[in-house]
Design a protein around this motif. Sequence first.
Motif, PDB file in Angstrom:
ATOM      1  N   UNK A  63      10.745 -52.497  -4.788  1.00  0.00           N
ATOM      2  CA  UNK A  63      10.594 -53.462  -5.876  1.00  0.00           C
ATOM      3  C   UNK A  63      11.574 -54.628  -5.733  1.00  0.00           C
ATOM      4  N   UNK A  64      12.737 -54.351  -5.192  1.00  0.00           N
ATOM      5  CA  UNK A  64      13.747 -55.402  -5.033  1.00  0.00           C
ATOM      6  C   UNK A  64      13.480 -56.313  -3.840  1.00  0.00           C
ATOM      7  N   UNK A  65      12.901 -55.760  -2.785  1.00  0.00           N
ATOM      8  CA  UNK A  65      12.729 -56.526  -1.555  1.00  0.00           C
ATOM      9  C   UNK A  65      11.378 -57.224  -1.429  1.00  0.00           C
ATOM     10  N   UNK A  66      10.315 -56.638  -1.980  1.00  0.00           N
ATOM     11  CA  UNK A  66       8.994 -57.239  -1.792  1.00  0.00           C
ATOM     12  C   UNK A  66       8.855 -58.635  -2.380  1.00  0.00           C
ATOM     13  N   UNK A  67       9.553 -59.008  -3.457  1.00  0.00           N
ATOM     14  CA  UNK A  67       9.434 -60.391  -3.921  1.00  0.00           C
ATOM     15  C   UNK A  67       9.912 -61.408  -2.874  1.00  0.00           C
ATOM     16  N   UNK A  68      10.804 -60.993  -2.002  1.00  0.00           N
ATOM     17  CA  UNK A  68      11.280 -61.894  -0.945  1.00  0.00           C
ATOM     18  C   UNK A  68      10.200 -62.274   0.044  1.00  0.00           C
ATOM     19  N   UNK A  69       9.128 -61.501   0.080  1.00  0.00           N
ATOM     20  CA  UNK A  69       8.024 -61.813   0.994  1.00  0.00           C
ATOM     21  C   UNK A  69       7.136 -62.936   0.473  1.00  0.00           C
ATOM     22  N   UNK A  70       7.318 -63.341  -0.764  1.00  0.00           N
ATOM     23  CA  UNK A  70       6.478 -64.394  -1.349  1.00  0.00           C
ATOM     24  C   UNK A  70       6.590 -65.716  -0.593  1.00  0.00           C
ATOM     25  N   UNK A 100       0.863 -63.693   7.935  1.00  0.00           N
ATOM     26  CA  UNK A 100       1.000 -62.809   9.089  1.00  0.00           C
ATOM     27  C   UNK A 100       2.335 -62.072   9.045  1.00  0.00           C
ATOM     28  N   UNK A 101       3.399 -62.759   8.660  1.00  0.00           N
ATOM     29  CA  UNK A 101       4.710 -62.116   8.560  1.00  0.00           C
ATOM     30  C   UNK A 101       4.688 -61.024   7.492  1.00  0.00           C
ATOM     31  N   UNK A 102       4.058 -61.285   6.358  1.00  0.00           N
ATOM     32  CA  UNK A 102       3.970 -60.303   5.282  1.00  0.00           C
ATOM     33  C   UNK A 102       3.232 -59.063   5.776  1.00  0.00           C
ATOM     34  N   UNK A 130      -1.634 -65.875  -4.086  1.00  0.00           N
ATOM     35  CA  UNK A 130      -0.994 -64.571  -3.923  1.00  0.00           C
ATOM     36  C   UNK A 130      -0.398 -64.429  -2.523  1.00  0.00           C
ATOM     37  N   UNK A 131       0.428 -65.389  -2.091  1.00  0.00           N
ATOM     38  CA  UNK A 131       0.921 -65.352  -0.718  1.00  0.00           C
ATOM     39  C   UNK A 131       1.847 -64.186  -0.418  1.00  0.00           C
ATOM     40  N   UNK A 132       2.554 -63.685  -1.393  1.00  0.00           N
ATOM     41  CA  UNK A 132       3.497 -62.593  -1.145  1.00  0.00           C
ATOM     42  C   UNK A 132       3.037 -61.284  -1.726  1.00  0.00           C
ATOM     43  N   UNK A 133       1.775 -61.226  -2.138  1.00  0.00           N
ATOM     44  CA  UNK A 133       1.263 -59.975  -2.694  1.00  0.00           C
ATOM     45  C   UNK A 133       1.808 -59.691  -4.073  1.00  0.00           C
TER      46      UNK A 133
END
Length: 163
Positions: free
Chosen positions: A24-31, A36-38, A126-129
Motif C-alpha cells: 500500500x505504501x509503495x504502489x502509489x509511487x508507480x503512478x 511498461x515499467x509498472x 489510471x497510469x499507476x493502477x
Amino acid sequence: MRVFALVAATVTTGVTSGLFYTYASLTPGLRTADSMAVVQVMQRLNVAVLNGWYLLGFVGALVSTGVAVVLHLPSDGHRVLPAAVGALVCYTGALVATRAVNLPLSQALAEAGEEPGRTGYSEPNDPGGARRVRWCAVRALLSTAALGFLCWALVMHCDVSPT
C-alpha cells in the motif's frame, strides 16, 4: 494453549499486515511510471512474493486466529472473544479483498507479458493502477485492524490493565 494461539495469530497477522502495508505504501509511487515499467515491476513483485514465507504468514494468520477464536469459546474465555472475533472478521475481509480484487489484477499482469495495454495500466486515467493502489490500502487497513484486535485480545487474556 490459548495464549500460544493468540501469540501465533498476532505474529503471523503482523507479518502479513506489514507486507500489505508495504504494498500500500509503495504502489502509489508507480503512478508516475510508464505502463511498461509498472507491468514489469508488478510482475516481478508478484512472482517474488509467492513463496513459503508469505504462505506461512498469509494462511497462518487465518488459521491461528480461527484457532484462537475457537479456544476462547468456553465461558472462561469470553472476555477475549470479541477482540479475537474482530480480528478474524477483519483479516477475513483482507483475504476477501485479496481474492476478489488483487489476485485478478495480478493474474492480468502475469498474462500481459510484454503487452501492458492488456492490463489496464495503459489507460490515461489510471497510469499507476489506481484500483490496485486503493485495494492494497484496504487490505493494509483491514489487516492492521486485525492486528490491533489481536493485541487487545492479548491484553485481555493476560488481564493487563492498560495505562
